[in-house]
Structure formats: C-alpha cells, structure tokens
Motif scaffolding. Structure first.
Motif, PDB file in Angstrom:
ATOM      1  N   ARG A 132     -41.460 -18.169  50.386  1.00  0.00           N
ATOM      2  CA  ARG A 132     -41.237 -16.833  50.948  1.00  0.00           C
ATOM      3  C   ARG A 132     -40.400 -16.006  49.982  1.00  0.00           C
ATOM      4  O   ARG A 132     -39.309 -16.420  49.569  1.00  0.00           O
ATOM      5  CB  ARG A 132     -40.531 -16.911  52.301  1.00  0.00           C
ATOM      6  CG  ARG A 132     -40.205 -15.520  52.864  1.00  0.00           C
ATOM      7  CD  ARG A 132     -39.871 -15.525  54.316  1.00  0.00           C
ATOM      8  NE  ARG A 132     -39.589 -14.171  54.798  1.00  0.00           N
ATOM      9  CZ  ARG A 132     -39.714 -13.790  56.058  1.00  0.00           C
ATOM     10  NH1 ARG A 132     -40.118 -14.657  56.977  1.00  0.00           N
ATOM     11  NH2 ARG A 132     -39.430 -12.557  56.423  1.00  0.00           N
ATOM     12  N   LEU A 133     -40.936 -14.831  49.641  1.00  0.00           N
ATOM     13  CA  LEU A 133     -40.217 -13.928  48.756  1.00  0.00           C
ATOM     14  C   LEU A 133     -39.058 -13.265  49.490  1.00  0.00           C
ATOM     15  O   LEU A 133     -39.193 -12.875  50.653  1.00  0.00           O
ATOM     16  CB  LEU A 133     -41.156 -12.845  48.225  1.00  0.00           C
ATOM     17  CG  LEU A 133     -42.246 -13.264  47.242  1.00  0.00           C
ATOM     18  CD1 LEU A 133     -43.149 -12.079  46.947  1.00  0.00           C
ATOM     19  CD2 LEU A 133     -41.644 -13.809  45.964  1.00  0.00           C
ATOM     20  N   ALA A 222     -43.818 -18.807  42.911  1.00  0.00           N
ATOM     21  CA  ALA A 222     -43.832 -17.342  42.898  1.00  0.00           C
ATOM     22  C   ALA A 222     -43.688 -16.845  41.465  1.00  0.00           C
ATOM     23  O   ALA A 222     -42.578 -16.801  40.941  1.00  0.00           O
ATOM     24  CB  ALA A 222     -42.725 -16.770  43.776  1.00  0.00           C
ATOM     25  N   THR A 223     -44.801 -16.481  40.845  1.00  0.00           N
ATOM     26  CA  THR A 223     -44.792 -15.932  39.492  1.00  0.00           C
ATOM     27  C   THR A 223     -45.760 -14.764  39.425  1.00  0.00           C
ATOM     28  O   THR A 223     -46.871 -14.832  39.966  1.00  0.00           O
ATOM     29  CB  THR A 223     -45.202 -16.996  38.456  1.00  0.00           C
ATOM     30  OG1 THR A 223     -44.194 -18.012  38.388  1.00  0.00           O
ATOM     31  CG2 THR A 223     -45.357 -16.376  37.074  1.00  0.00           C
ATOM     32  N   LEU A 224     -45.333 -13.704  38.762  1.00  0.00           N
ATOM     33  CA  LEU A 224     -46.181 -12.525  38.564  1.00  0.00           C
ATOM     34  C   LEU A 224     -46.742 -12.564  37.143  1.00  0.00           C
ATOM     35  O   LEU A 224     -45.981 -12.614  36.167  1.00  0.00           O
ATOM     36  CB  LEU A 224     -45.368 -11.245  38.783  1.00  0.00           C
ATOM     37  CG  LEU A 224     -46.179  -9.955  39.000  1.00  0.00           C
ATOM     38  CD1 LEU A 224     -46.990 -10.049  40.286  1.00  0.00           C
ATOM     39  CD2 LEU A 224     -45.265  -8.739  39.037  1.00  0.00           C
ATOM     40  N   PHE A 274     -37.670 -18.217  48.253  1.00  0.00           N
ATOM     41  CA  PHE A 274     -37.188 -19.382  49.000  1.00  0.00           C
ATOM     42  C   PHE A 274     -38.329 -20.381  49.171  1.00  0.00           C
ATOM     43  O   PHE A 274     -39.434 -20.021  49.575  1.00  0.00           O
ATOM     44  CB  PHE A 274     -36.651 -18.942  50.368  1.00  0.00           C
ATOM     45  CG  PHE A 274     -35.438 -18.063  50.263  1.00  0.00           C
ATOM     46  CD1 PHE A 274     -34.171 -18.612  50.095  1.00  0.00           C
ATOM     47  CD2 PHE A 274     -35.564 -16.686  50.308  1.00  0.00           C
ATOM     48  CE1 PHE A 274     -33.058 -17.804  49.980  1.00  0.00           C
ATOM     49  CE2 PHE A 274     -34.448 -15.860  50.197  1.00  0.00           C
ATOM     50  CZ  PHE A 274     -33.196 -16.425  50.028  1.00  0.00           C
ATOM     51  N   VAL A 275     -38.050 -21.627  48.825  1.00  0.00           N
ATOM     52  CA  VAL A 275     -39.079 -22.663  48.836  1.00  0.00           C
ATOM     53  C   VAL A 275     -38.595 -23.851  49.661  1.00  0.00           C
ATOM     54  O   VAL A 275     -37.392 -24.025  49.891  1.00  0.00           O
ATOM     55  CB  VAL A 275     -39.429 -23.125  47.404  1.00  0.00           C
ATOM     56  CG1 VAL A 275     -39.921 -21.947  46.573  1.00  0.00           C
ATOM     57  CG2 VAL A 275     -38.220 -23.761  46.719  1.00  0.00           C
TER      58      VAL A 275
END
Length: 496
Positions: A132-133, A222-224, A274-275
C-alpha cells in the motif's frame, strides 16, 4: 488491447499505468487499491490501473472491480491465460496488451487509438497486491523519475506493517479465526519478528541513501518505471516482455538489465510504501532463501550475461556474512575447548566490539520508522540483532551449500507453500537437536575433565588455541572498524 474506461479517442493526457499482479489476493487487493485511490496525482497526469488476476481461484477479480468502483479508479482486470511464469508472466502479459506481443505469429498493427494510448504512457507503476502506497507517494515517485532524462526507475522506501496486538480481538468474536488468518493481528513473537525485518530494511535503505541513492534492485513492491527504459530491455535482449523468469529475483535481474542499458536506478528519498512482513520464522526463511539464492545465482552465473555496477557492494555483503559466520563459529569452538581444558582467560578489551555493536544497533533501531521502546532496548542489549543475524547466517550457509552442490530449488514455490501453510518449519527440531548436542558436549567435558585438564593435553592444544584466538582477534578488529565506519555514516540526516 483493451479499452480503459474514461479514455477519449482523440486526445489523451499523459498518464501513469499501474501493473498489479495478483494471485489469490482477495484479502489484500482492496487495501492495495485503497492506497492508490488515496493518491494525489501530478498536475495534468491521469492514472490507469491494471490488476492482473493470475490463475486465481478466489474472489480477487470481483474484489478488485468493487474496489475500483468505490475509489473511482480507471481500472480493468486482466486474466492470465496459460501462465506458467507466475508473477513474471502476469506482468509481461499486461505489458504485451499495450506494447504488442513479439511472439505473436500474426502481425497486428496498432490502431490509431492504441498508438495514441501507448504514447500517452509516461510511467509504469509496478506494485505487489499486498502493498500500500503512503499518501503522496505516487507524486513523489513521479517527481524523482522526471527529474532527469536518464532515470529508468525509482523505488519507494519500504516499511513493514506492524501487526496489531492479538489481544485486541475478543475471543468471543465470531470472526476471531478469520481475523487471525488475515495477518492483520499477531502475538508478541510475530510483532517482534516484524520489527527485526523492518529494522533490517531500514538499515539497507539508509545505506543506499548514504551512497547516493543508487540501488541494485528496484523492488517489485512499488517502483515507477520509464516505459522507454523497459522497452530497451525488450529490444536489447530480444524478449517478449521486460520481466524474465531466469532468476528467483526477477526485480533484481530487471534492475541489472536497466543499468546495462545505461539507465539510472534510484531510491526515492520521500515516497513510502507499506508492505507485509513474514510473520513466522518459516515463511521468513523461505523468503530470504529465495532472495539470497537469486542474488548468489546472479553473481556467479555466466549464462545470464548481465552485471551490475553494484557488483562489488554485493560481493562485500557476501564476504561480511561469511566473516560474521566465521567469527561466531570460531568463538564458540575456541570458548568450548578453552573452558574444557581450563585455559580460558577473560580480557576486558573484548567489551569494545560488543559496545560498538550495541551503539550501532541502537542507532538503527531509533532510525527505524515507528519503532517501539522495547525494540530499542532489545537492540541495545543485542538480543534481537544476534538472533536475527543467526537466522540470516543459516540461510546464507544453506544457499552457498546448495550453490556449490549445484542443487536447484524453486524459490517462488517454496515461499508460496510456506505462506499458505503447505509446509512446516523445522525450527523446533533444530532447537531440540542443538540442545541435545550441547548437553552431550557438556557431559563429555565433565566426564573427561581430568584428562582434558591434564598438562599433556593442555600443552598439545595450547598452540592451536593461541592461533585461533589471534585469528579471531584480527577478525574482530576488522569487524569493529566496519562498525565504527557505519556509525559514522549514520550521523547523516537521511531517514529510512
């Protein structure tokens, strides 16, 4: 190619497209999409979300669609077909639905709408369904990616979510078992274990930031990514999609491929994600076994044909683990023989490395986000760090034994089976075996004490003991210098 709800056929704003592979994630996908719904997008930028339901046998698809409607997301669910490559295959299928399938024997030219849509995509967000970002994370990742033309990917800073206290659930609650199984709650051991992983992650993130923010792995949580950078991987390596299943650490292999194509891979100094943690020793070991095995295979395999500019850092990390293991095993062996033969002498100088370790771990505990007072105390007493280190050293030893014996294991399958309770831990068996072994050694030392403390035996063993203690002293001095350096670098005001 599929149509995205709300996208016009004539003009399209620049957009971010999120790829979220999900295999039986009905319990977590809603929260993941809620985090995306919380985001404030960069000005003039739109967001599309693609959930890839990968061989699901639960309600992942239905829950994702419901969440998309509730959070007003431009969302579609893409179901995989005959996917045998797990997460890699799911991500590549989403990629090929936009950029085309190079393995398709029938040439299909993109329609004007499809070409326009492809050109409008300025960034691709790769996310795990159980992540969750934090609010504003997407904008912060965007700002980092767009800050320079040669940046291929920017990763968020990861923080493990702390389970709520299990005692908060009433045992009369009809959903008691379901809430426990969700992973949102945990006992003292699960919460303690989560903090150790969170502190370990914080230490890694701080080290990356102290060394310029460049990373050797853009984590899949989570990587852009810049689409052009991913396309370079496809073109340079003659692939049908950017992600490859040649390694258990597909995100690390992807990062190395980006670096090979001269793209920068960075960590965001602000964006947070958050992981979930591994809440038991067994699931933790299987996850770390997969990570460590994948890293070692990438470092030692000549078939993959890709290296990283961080190769030296990774080898130094492997060497440090070997030194940590050697120091501890050598100390235990020398201490046992010295006590058994009545040749042990205490020196107060040995307090120095213990004190340095205490200071270092206390600082790391304090820099770990959302730490608890008890975590800082355990870190200062070296109780938590030492237990956690031994768990990692056991994994390190097992992985290298498997590598040297050419034993190949399916890391993804082992981790998945552990998380779903299909395999069990051998921790209790190991503890019992170790206790029996220690008991046997103590019994033998007591029973043969007169012989072991005799002058001939002492004289025979003394040279070996001296050599061992001198070797251990030099190793400890070197480890102490490394700790002093790490303490010195921690003075910077970076946050984990």
């Amino acid at each position: 190619m599929f149509d995205i709800p709300g996208v016009k056929n004539s003009y399209m704003h620049p957009r971010i497209v999120a790829f979220i592979p999900a295999h039986n994630e009905e319990k977590s996908i809603f929260d993941c999409l809620a985090g995306i719904g919380d985001q404030v997008l960069p000005k003039g930028v739109e967001l599309d979300v693609i959930v890839i339901a990968d061989n699901c046998s639960d309600r992942t698809e239905e829950v994702a669609i419901e969440a998309g409607k509730e959070f007003n997301l431009n969302l579609v669910v893409l179901k995989t077909k005959n996917n045998k490559q797990r997460k890699v295959g799911a991500l590549n299928q989403a990629w090929k639905n936009i950029y085309g399938d190079n393995l398709d024997i029938y040439f299909r030219e993109l329609t004007p709408f499809q070409e326009l849509y492809k050109q409008s995509i300025k960034a691709i967000l790769g996310m795990d369904a159980d992540s969750r970002l934090a609010p504003n994370a997407l904008t912060q990742l965007w700002d980092g990616l767009m800050s320079s033309r040669n940046i291929g990917g920017v990763m968020a800073k990861y923080t493990m979510r702390m389970p709520k206290k299990k005692s908060l659930i009433s045992k009369n609650d009809i959903n008691y078992e379901e809430k426990l199984a969700s992973g949102d709650y945990g006992g003292p051991l699960a919460r303690w274990w989560t903090h150790q992983q969170k502190q370990d992650m914080a230490s890694w993130l701080l080290d990356l930031q102290y060394n310029g923010g460049s990373t050797y792995v853009l984590g899949g949580q989570a990587t852009l990514f810049r689409p052009e950078a991913l396309q370079d991987i496809v073109d340079d390596n003659k692939l049908d999609g950017p992600w490859q299943d040649e390694s258990d650490v597909e995100d690390m292999l992807l990062t190395w491929q980006l670096q090979k194509s001269k793209w920068k891979t960075l960590i965001s100094p602000k964006a947070r994600c958050f992981v979930d943690s591994m809440k038991s020793y067994h699931t933790f070991r299987q996850q770390r076994n997969k990570w460590q095995s994948g890293t070692v295979n990438l470092l030692t395999s000549s078939d993959i044909g890709v290296k990283t500019r961080h190769k030296g850092k990774l080898w130094r990390s492997q060497a440090k683990s070997f030194m940590d293991l050697t120091v501890r095993l050598l100390f235990v062996m020398l201490l046992t023989v010295s006590l058994a033969t009545d040749q042990f002498f205490w020196s107060w100088i040995w307090i120095i490395p213990i004190g340095l370790a205490s200071i270092l771990n206390t600082i790391l505990a304090l820099k770990t986000p959302m730490h608890r007072p008890i975590d800082v105390v355990f870190a200062a007493l070296l109780i938590s760090p030492e237990i956690y280190l031994w768990a990692n050293l056991i994994t390190f030893l097992q992985v290298w034994i498997d590598r040297l014996s050419s034993s190949k294991k399916d890391g993804w399958a082992n981790q998945y089976n552990a998380e779903n309770g299909k395999t069990s831990s051998k921790l209790i068996h190991g503890i019992i075996t170790m206790m029996l072994f220690i008991t046997l050694i103590v019994f033998l030392c007591i029973h043969y004490r007169e012989f072991l403390t005799s002058e001939p035996v002492q004289l025979a063993l003394h040279p070996y003991l001296m050599t061992g203690w001198i070797t251990l002293t030099y190793l400890t001095i070197f480890a102490s210098i490394l700790m002093v350096y790490q303490i010195w670098t921690l003075r910077a005001k970076h946050t984990a």
